[in-house]
Every structure is written in C-alpha cells, then in structure tokens.
Design an enzyme around this catalytic site. Structure first.
Site, mmCIF file in Angstrom:
data_model
loop_
_atom_site.group_PDB
_atom_site.id
_atom_site.type_symbol
_atom_site.label_atom_id
_atom_site.label_comp_id
_atom_site.label_asym_id
_atom_site.label_seq_id
_atom_site.Cartn_x
_atom_site.Cartn_y
_atom_site.Cartn_z
ATOM 1 C CB ALA A 135 -15.579 2.177 7.398
ATOM 2 C CG HIS A 160 -4.400 1.753 0.278
ATOM 3 N ND1 HIS A 160 -4.328 2.325 -0.974
ATOM 4 C CD2 HIS A 160 -5.716 1.584 0.535
ATOM 5 C CE1 HIS A 160 -5.547 2.492 -1.444
ATOM 6 N NE2 HIS A 160 -6.409 2.047 -0.546
#
Length: 154
Positions: A81, A89
């Site tokens: 996840a 990022h």
C-alpha cells in the site's frame, strides 16, 4: 472459435509466494489475510504457499526477481500500500514499483499479480483492504490462481 481461459482452481503442486510490504502494515496485513484466504478457498495447500516480507513497495521488484530466478516459485502475489502524502515521493515509488512488478512477469514468463494499492488517502486504502471495495489481496490471489491454470492450458 476456440476460447481458452483460466479457471479459479489451484493447480496442485504449484508454489506461490506472497511478497508483501511492511510499510503501511495496518493495511497490508489485511491484504495478506485476504490472499491466504483466497488460496485456501480455492483448494490450495498451505505447504505450497510462502510469505516474504519486504520493507516497502520499492523493494518488491527486486525480491520478486530473486524468487522467480530461484526456480522455486511458479507465481507471485505482490501486495502493498502506497498512500499519497504531501510530497512527490508517492508518484516515484508507485510508478517504479508498478513498472518493476510488470517487468518481472515479462522477464520470467510467470504470473505476478498486482496487489499494490496506490491510494490518495488512508480511507481509500481501508476500503480496498476488506470493507466497501472488497479485499484486493483476495482479488490478487485469484488472479494468480487463474493465471496458473491458464498457463497450464496454453
């Protein structure tokens, strides 16, 4: 016209590795449980299933490559996840992990399912880990099972 498609039945003796991330474990743990449940519900033998834990999504492709290169595994169920934050990022990790996972399937000519959640927030991840949107770990393992059967029939 002849139609060839995989069935949702475990191909006996095929070895499957679940490769999951430790990052966001509160979500990923649910995905792993879903994948294990799918494997068992479709007749899988627990002895044919291995779970490998990696730090984060960026590390998934490297470990998948090593596992498939070992010749010990017939398929991989990749789970993780990546949740969007305030910096770019998310975009870099999601894109590179996605490309890397796809490349491993093509490189090794073995099924590698994509169970990496890429969500905008925690709520979306929770929904995909067993609430409103089902369990994407369960779905990723059903892809592995179907693809293994399809490979057997080609």
């Amino acid at each position: 016209m002849k139609l060839i498609e995989g069935q949702l039945k475990v191909v006996n003796g095929k070895k499957v590795a679940i490769v999951s991330t430790r990052w966001n474990h509160f979500i990923v743990d649910r995905l792993v449980e879903g994948a294990k449940d799918a494997f068992a519900r479709h007749g899988g033998d627990e002895a044919d299933l291995t779970h490998v834990l990696v730090p984060g999504a960026f590390e998934l492709p490297m470990i998948i490559d090593k596992l498939l290169a070992s010749g010990k595994y017939d398929a991989i169920c990749a789970l993780g996840a990546v949740i969007r934050g305030a910096t770019p990022h998310f975009d870099y990790v999601s894109a590179e992990a996605t490309k890397g996972i796809a490349m491993m399937s093509l490189k090794h000519q073995k099924p590698v399912s994509f169970g990496l959640l890429t969500t905008d927030n925690i709520e979306q991840s929770i929904e995909r880990a067993g609430t409103k949107a089902g369990n994407k770990g369960f779905e990723a393992m059903t892809v592995v099972i179907e693809m293994l059967d399809l490979y057997e029939n080609l």
